[in-house]
Scaffold this motif. Structure first.
Motif, mmCIF file in Angstrom:
data_model
loop_
_atom_site.group_PDB
_atom_site.id
_atom_site.type_symbol
_atom_site.label_atom_id
_atom_site.label_comp_id
_atom_site.label_asym_id
_atom_site.label_seq_id
_atom_site.Cartn_x
_atom_site.Cartn_y
_atom_site.Cartn_z
ATOM 1 N N GLY A 324 -94.281 -110.010 -7.482
ATOM 2 C CA GLY A 324 -96.011 -109.610 -8.032
ATOM 3 C C GLY A 324 -96.402 -108.078 -7.400
ATOM 4 O O GLY A 324 -95.458 -107.307 -8.006
ATOM 5 N N LYS A 325 -97.051 -107.666 -6.537
ATOM 6 C CA LYS A 325 -97.709 -106.542 -6.527
ATOM 7 C C LYS A 325 -97.351 -105.549 -5.138
ATOM 8 O O LYS A 325 -97.649 -106.593 -4.281
ATOM 9 C CB LYS A 325 -99.112 -106.690 -6.680
ATOM 10 N N TYR A 326 -97.220 -104.589 -4.383
ATOM 11 C CA TYR A 326 -96.422 -104.110 -3.675
ATOM 12 C C TYR A 326 -97.813 -103.209 -3.750
ATOM 13 O O TYR A 326 -97.295 -102.106 -3.959
ATOM 14 C CB TYR A 326 -94.842 -103.975 -3.290
ATOM 15 N N GLU A 327 -98.090 -102.515 -2.142
ATOM 16 C CA GLU A 327 -98.875 -101.223 -1.923
ATOM 17 C C GLU A 327 -97.619 -100.955 -0.776
ATOM 18 O O GLU A 327 -96.971 -101.068 -0.332
ATOM 19 C CB GLU A 327 -99.340 -101.902 -1.157
ATOM 20 N N SER A 337 -99.684 -98.605 -5.495
ATOM 21 C CA SER A 337 -99.553 -100.189 -5.951
ATOM 22 C C SER A 337 -98.621 -100.274 -7.182
ATOM 23 O O SER A 337 -98.751 -99.452 -7.737
ATOM 24 C CB SER A 337 -100.879 -100.780 -6.077
ATOM 25 N N TYR A 338 -97.802 -100.427 -7.012
ATOM 26 C CA TYR A 338 -96.311 -101.127 -7.989
ATOM 27 C C TYR A 338 -95.626 -102.057 -7.953
ATOM 28 O O TYR A 338 -95.501 -103.201 -7.467
ATOM 29 C CB TYR A 338 -95.609 -99.835 -7.743
ATOM 30 N N ARG A 339 -95.924 -102.864 -9.310
ATOM 31 C CA ARG A 339 -95.552 -104.837 -9.584
ATOM 32 C C ARG A 339 -93.631 -103.866 -9.389
ATOM 33 O O ARG A 339 -93.267 -102.916 -9.360
ATOM 34 C CB ARG A 339 -95.313 -104.829 -11.404
ATOM 35 N N SER A 340 -93.264 -105.289 -8.445
ATOM 36 C CA SER A 340 -91.995 -105.641 -8.767
ATOM 37 C C SER A 340 -90.851 -105.287 -9.708
ATOM 38 O O SER A 340 -90.062 -104.533 -9.404
ATOM 39 C CB SER A 340 -91.959 -107.364 -8.045
ATOM 40 N N ARG A 452 -95.550 -106.769 -0.101
ATOM 41 C CA ARG A 452 -97.040 -107.275 -1.261
ATOM 42 C C ARG A 452 -98.722 -107.722 -0.689
ATOM 43 O O ARG A 452 -99.033 -107.779 -0.023
ATOM 44 C CB ARG A 452 -96.109 -109.024 -0.907
ATOM 45 N N LYS A 454 -102.181 -109.458 -1.884
ATOM 46 C CA LYS A 454 -102.592 -110.140 -3.783
ATOM 47 C C LYS A 454 -103.638 -109.325 -4.696
ATOM 48 O O LYS A 454 -104.130 -109.391 -4.252
ATOM 49 C CB LYS A 454 -103.127 -111.645 -2.902
#
Length: 454
Positions: A324-327, A337-340, A452, A454
């Motif tokens: 997922g995407k994380y801030e 913000s970055y992808r896992s 994480r 959405k």
């Protein structure tokens, strides 16, 4: 005639000459390849107008202020516009030795070559004076770091019709190679004596040529002699690179196992209170240093050199996060913000101007800019007047009956009168700003939260 086996002869020769090798090696000093500056040590930058610009010196200072915030390292700019090696000798005792330096970088030669094609007599004068400069540094208990003259950019002249018309063609064609020769000689002296050596000429020339592949008018030296901020940053990088300065700032590596337990490994600081719950990772980070951040006027060279990655890397990697995407926020401020998947590879934060550590380092850089553009420049102005007086006094000594020259000397003497008091005042003002730097450059503990989204 009896013939000895080849292997026997080789062993015999090795036995005969082996005792000589250690003795010869012991006589040759190893070159200085690192600035080993400790708390209380002093680094002096000796040079001409390119040092007097207070730019490459400022950028090197910024590096040490942010990379070693717990060390009180002293810096002194001893550059004077127009200086030759002989001029440096005239002010050496008060402007260099008085600061009890551990190292003295030396950037002289641009003016010593006199902007003419190679001339043996001119070079021998430079050679003699530079050797005396080196010896005076050693006599003062310091280590010389010899630096090549910088680049003479003839294209910068050719791009300016008025300057081109007033500049001798031979200077445009030949002077850059004269500086290369001077620098090559300096390297031999450094190797012979075991001094430090920094190549300024090559990176300036190579980067300029590289950029002209796409931009024929590119230059980092607008007036052909004095590098602008970008060129001066290339010079600062050359010093730190050739002297093997510490490159990375930090590396935080976090792994989350299938049971949700997080574990950290880190370099350049300490991780504490590490937790992972509800797709949120949090921890406290206390870094040992800050990234090397510079005023924006040097940004061109920051990109050309890939400076952040090479000299200031702040890496963060997190393995085992649910997809997922994380801030990422630091001290409550969202920085990206970055992808896992990207976090598993690693992200680099040193160039992210949203991070509080970047902003803290920028504050240090701007304070040092204020210090250099204010009291340090004023201090160098005092020594400019001293140099003018010293030159005219030498001229008057050679022509004692010259009344016009005597009057000129008297006028300059009046301007120089009281110089020591002004020097002390400028030093005090510079130290006051430096105290503000030391109050601003210590990294505090910061709170990282990776949540994480959405």
């Amino acid at each position: 005639m009896k013939r000895f086996p080849r292997l026997f002869l080789m062993m015999l020769m090795a036995a005969l000459f082996a005792p000589c090798i250690p003795a010869m090696a012991d006589e040759l000093p190893a070159p200085v390849t690192k600035l080993d500056l400790q708390d209380g040590d002093t680094l002096v930058f000796l040079g001409d107008s390119i040092t007097h610009q207070c730019l490459y010196t400022q950028y090197v200072e910024d590096y040490f202020y942010t990379r070693y915030p717990k060390l009180r390292i002293n810096f002194h700019n001893a550059g004077v516009g127009g200086a030759k090696a002989l001029d440096a000798l005239a002010r050496f005792d008060r402007d260099v030795a008085a600061y009890k330096p551990k190292y003295v970088t030396v950037l002289l030669g641009m003016n010593d070559g006199r902007y003419v094609p190679y001339n043996e007599e001119i070079f021998q004068t430079y050679r003699k004076d530079m050797q005396e400069v080196v010896q005076r540094i050693r006599d003062a208990g310091a280590t010389p770091i010899l630096m090549t003259p910088t680049m003479f950019d003839s294209r910068a002249v050719r791009l300016n019709p008025k300057r081109l018309e007033a500049t001798p063609a031979e200077r445009l064609e030949l002077y850059n190679s004269v500086l290369a020769y001077y620098g090559t000689w300096l390297r031999e002296i450094a190797v012979k004596n075991g001094d430090g050596f920094v190549d300024m000429w090559s990176p300036l020339n190579h980067l300029t040529l590289q950029q002209r592949d796409t931009d024929p008018n590119f230059t980092m030296i607008p007036d052909a002699v004095h590098p602008g901020p970008a060129g001066q940053l290339v010079m600062a990088y050359a010093i730190l690179s050739d002297m093997n300065a510490k490159k990375g700032v930090s590396n935080i590596n976090i792994t989350i196992n299938p049971k949700g337990k997080a574990k950290a490994r880190a370099a350049g600081g300490e991780v504490a209170n590490l937790e992972f719950a509800d797709d949120t990772l949090s921890f406290e980070w206390t870094a040992k240093s800050l990234p090397w951040v510079l005023p924006t006027d040097a940004e061109v060279a920051v990109k050309l050199l890939k400076l952040g990655h090479r000299m200031s890397r702040e890496a963060l990697s997190v393995h085992g996060l649910p997809p997922g995407k994380y801030e990422l926020s630091i001290d409550g401020e969202v920085v990206g913000s970055y992808r896992s998947q990207g976090l598993a590879r690693h992200i680099e934060l040193q160039a992210n101007d949203k991070t509080p550590q970047y902003q803290q380092a920028l504050k240090v850089a701007m304070l040092n800019k204020k210090r250099n553009e204010g009291p340090v420049r004023s201090l160098r102005g005092e020594w400019s007047k001293f140099q003018q007086l010293d030159r005219q006094q030498r001229a008057l000594k050679a022509d004692p009956d010259n009344e016009k020259l005597a009057k000129l000397v008297a006028g300059i003497e009046a301007k120089v009168a009281g110089m020591e008091e002004r020097v002390v005042a400028h030093e005090k003002a510079a130290q006051e700003i430096e105290e503000q730097i030391f109050a601003a450059n210590v990294p505090p503990t910061r709170k990282y939260v990776l949540k994480r989204v959405k």
